[in-house]
Write an enzyme that holds these catalytic residues in place. Structure first.
Site, PDB file in Angstrom:
ATOM      1  N   HIS A 148     -36.672  18.236  -7.662  1.00  0.00           N
ATOM      2  CA  HIS A 148     -36.605  18.786  -9.019  1.00  0.00           C
ATOM      3  C   HIS A 148     -38.026  18.939  -9.550  1.00  0.00           C
ATOM      4  O   HIS A 148     -38.829  18.013  -9.472  1.00  0.00           O
ATOM      5  CB  HIS A 148     -35.799  17.830  -9.901  1.00  0.00           C
ATOM      6  CG  HIS A 148     -35.822  18.168 -11.345  1.00  0.00           C
ATOM      7  ND1 HIS A 148     -35.141  19.244 -11.857  1.00  0.00           N
ATOM      8  CD2 HIS A 148     -36.431  17.575 -12.382  1.00  0.00           C
ATOM      9  CE1 HIS A 148     -35.328  19.292 -13.158  1.00  0.00           C
ATOM     10  NE2 HIS A 148     -36.114  18.289 -13.505  1.00  0.00           N
ATOM     11  N   HIS A 156     -44.220  22.654 -16.289  1.00  0.00           N
ATOM     12  CA  HIS A 156     -43.157  21.782 -16.796  1.00  0.00           C
ATOM     13  C   HIS A 156     -43.743  21.125 -18.035  1.00  0.00           C
ATOM     14  O   HIS A 156     -44.376  20.090 -17.956  1.00  0.00           O
ATOM     15  CB  HIS A 156     -42.717  20.747 -15.758  1.00  0.00           C
ATOM     16  CG  HIS A 156     -41.467  20.037 -16.157  1.00  0.00           C
ATOM     17  ND1 HIS A 156     -41.326  18.685 -16.021  1.00  0.00           N
ATOM     18  CD2 HIS A 156     -40.304  20.486 -16.689  1.00  0.00           C
ATOM     19  CE1 HIS A 156     -40.122  18.326 -16.450  1.00  0.00           C
ATOM     20  NE2 HIS A 156     -39.491  19.406 -16.867  1.00  0.00           N
TER      21      HIS A 156
END
Length: 188
Positions: free
Chosen positions: A40, A117
């Protein structure tokens, strides 16, 4: 790197060629029917601590990051980092599905693309694609699936640039849809 993580990386190194050791009865199963280990937010191990908050984040997060950077930046980094192994170390550990969140930094006149992110990475997408190609060349019987998404700040021109880079770098290693494992393992 030292301690338990180093031991983990050493042990996982043995998983770098697990696909080539699959039993023959799995060779004709399409890749989309196999469960593949993935990571992830694959590229969060190299987030840039000094980078601006992504344009996709809320106005409140961006505001707080500008007003209270010494408080907010460590919190953002703690939330954002989900991986500590490099992409090559992840591949050696057996990961075969890479989750790439791709972005173009605001006000950057270049065509450089980064991973994101909450904040941007220190490495470019192109550099990592070359790194994956080098790994694949030393592991010819392995398959890697790259999932690209987010596309924060990408214009149509930058998206086309990304597609062109992927095609240029991987060339004949790109796999068409709905292919079984047999083309990869038929030479056994």
């Amino acid at each position: 790197m030292e301690g338990p993580l180093q031991t983990f990386v050493h042990v996982c190194h043995e998983n770098g060629q697990w696909m080539s050791q699959l039993p023959e009865k799995l060779w004709d199963i399409p890749l989309y029917n196999l469960a593949l280990p993935g990571s992830h937010d694959t590229m969060t191990y190299c987030l840039d601590k000094s980078s601006a908050v992504s344009g996709n984040e809320s106005k409140l997060v961006k505001f707080l990051s500008k007003c209270l950077p010494c408080i907010v930046q460590p919190i953002i980094m703690k939330w954002s980092v989900t991986q500590v192994l490099t992409v090559t170390e992840q591949l050696e550990a057996g990961v075969r599905y890479l989750d790439f969140r791709i972005a173009h930094k605001a006000n950057d006149p270049s065509t450089n693309l980064y991973f994101v992110h909450m904040v941007y990475t220190t490495v470019t997408v192109q550099d990592i694609l070359w790194e994956i190609l080098r790994w694949l060349e030393t592991h010819p019987q392995e398959v890697v699936i790259i999932a690209c998404r987010n596309f924060d700040g990408l214009t149509k021109r930058l998206h086309n640039h990304l597609v062109a880079c992927i095609k240029e770098i991987f060339q004949c290693k790109l796999c068409p849809r709905y292919v079984s494992m047999r083309p990869f393992f038929s030479h056994f």
